[in-house]
Design an enzyme around this catalytic site. Sequence first.
Site, PDB file in Angstrom:
ATOM      1  N   SER A 145      92.089 107.747  64.561  1.00 15.42           N
ATOM      2  CA  SER A 145      92.360 108.918  63.582  1.00 15.42           C
ATOM      3  C   SER A 145      91.458 108.718  62.377  1.00 15.42           C
ATOM      4  O   SER A 145      91.339 107.617  61.973  1.00 15.42           O
ATOM      5  CB  SER A 145      93.404 109.279  63.375  1.00 15.42           C
ATOM      6  OG  SER A 145      93.545 110.026  62.169  1.00 15.42           O
ATOM      7  N   TYR A 161     101.454 105.869  59.816  1.00 12.43           N
ATOM      8  CA  TYR A 161     100.432 106.292  60.823  1.00 12.43           C
ATOM      9  C   TYR A 161      98.815 105.696  60.450  1.00 12.43           C
ATOM     10  O   TYR A 161      98.393 105.568  61.456  1.00 12.43           O
ATOM     11  CB  TYR A 161     100.561 108.009  60.724  1.00 12.43           C
ATOM     12  CG  TYR A 161      99.567 108.577  61.833  1.00 12.43           C
ATOM     13  CD1 TYR A 161     100.169 108.725  63.030  1.00 12.43           C
ATOM     14  CD2 TYR A 161      98.328 109.175  61.460  1.00 12.43           C
ATOM     15  CE1 TYR A 161      99.074 109.428  64.015  1.00 12.43           C
ATOM     16  CE2 TYR A 161      97.660 109.824  62.434  1.00 12.43           C
ATOM     17  CZ  TYR A 161      97.975 109.794  63.620  1.00 12.43           C
ATOM     18  OH  TYR A 161      97.041 110.754  64.499  1.00 12.43           O
TER      19      TYR A 161
END
Length: 262
Positions: A145, A161
């Site tokens: 990501s 995350y």
Amino acid sequence: MENWLTTKSIVIIGGTTGLGLSAARAFVRQGANVVVVGRNPESCLMAEVDLGRQARAKQGDATQPQTAFDAIQLCVREFGSFDGLYHVAGGSGRKFGDGPLHELSLEGWDTTLNLNLTSLMLSNQAAVRAFMGLNKGGAILNMGSVLGYSPSSHYFTTHAYAAAKSAVIGFTKSIASYYAKYNVRVNVLAPALVDTPMAQRATQDEAIQEFIQTKQPLDGGRNGLPSDLDGAAVYFMSDYSKFTTGQVLTVDGGWSVTEGQY
């Protein structure tokens, strides 16, 4: 046009919805056989119907050690080969307590790392063991990501995350280095905000959508679509990438090179 993936048999962990299902469709169109793994039995059934005779779907939890191993065994049994693993499975830990560090709960931290990093380690381990057992090379593609290295502090503050996705890059480069001598190549795809089930909070928030128009300004300024990553995934699973390993390819509409306006 030639099919890039003819003769390839590929396992997609997290392949029954969103980015994984879109990639599975692209792989099948390019001539591959696929095994897609998902947690939801219904989405597994739907995926198998959707993808047709070149595909098998298997229900399983990516955080369990046996899941990827079983999917690879199924791939070899059904299609006679195993050539590539695409690990897409992951998710937000927000509802478990992921967030800014001063609010981050231990459950939020543990759950987020389990979902996004431990699951990936397990699937990569199963793939490497299978390649070595079959005495052949192969391809692994991991889902990263932009938040792993290009933070956005106003709307996307989930620090566990970000840590997990950053670790995906470090882990991938490390194993890519070690297993290159076995002709196993390992790479990362790093998207920004893409329309998937996981992204609903952001895609339904008007203020975030306005921000995304300037943060991801390519193609008119929009959320990514799962299909935006398909070409890159096909490349990394194909022999066109046979001299490429340890790389991070960002497909983010310009996220990592723009400021974004509030």
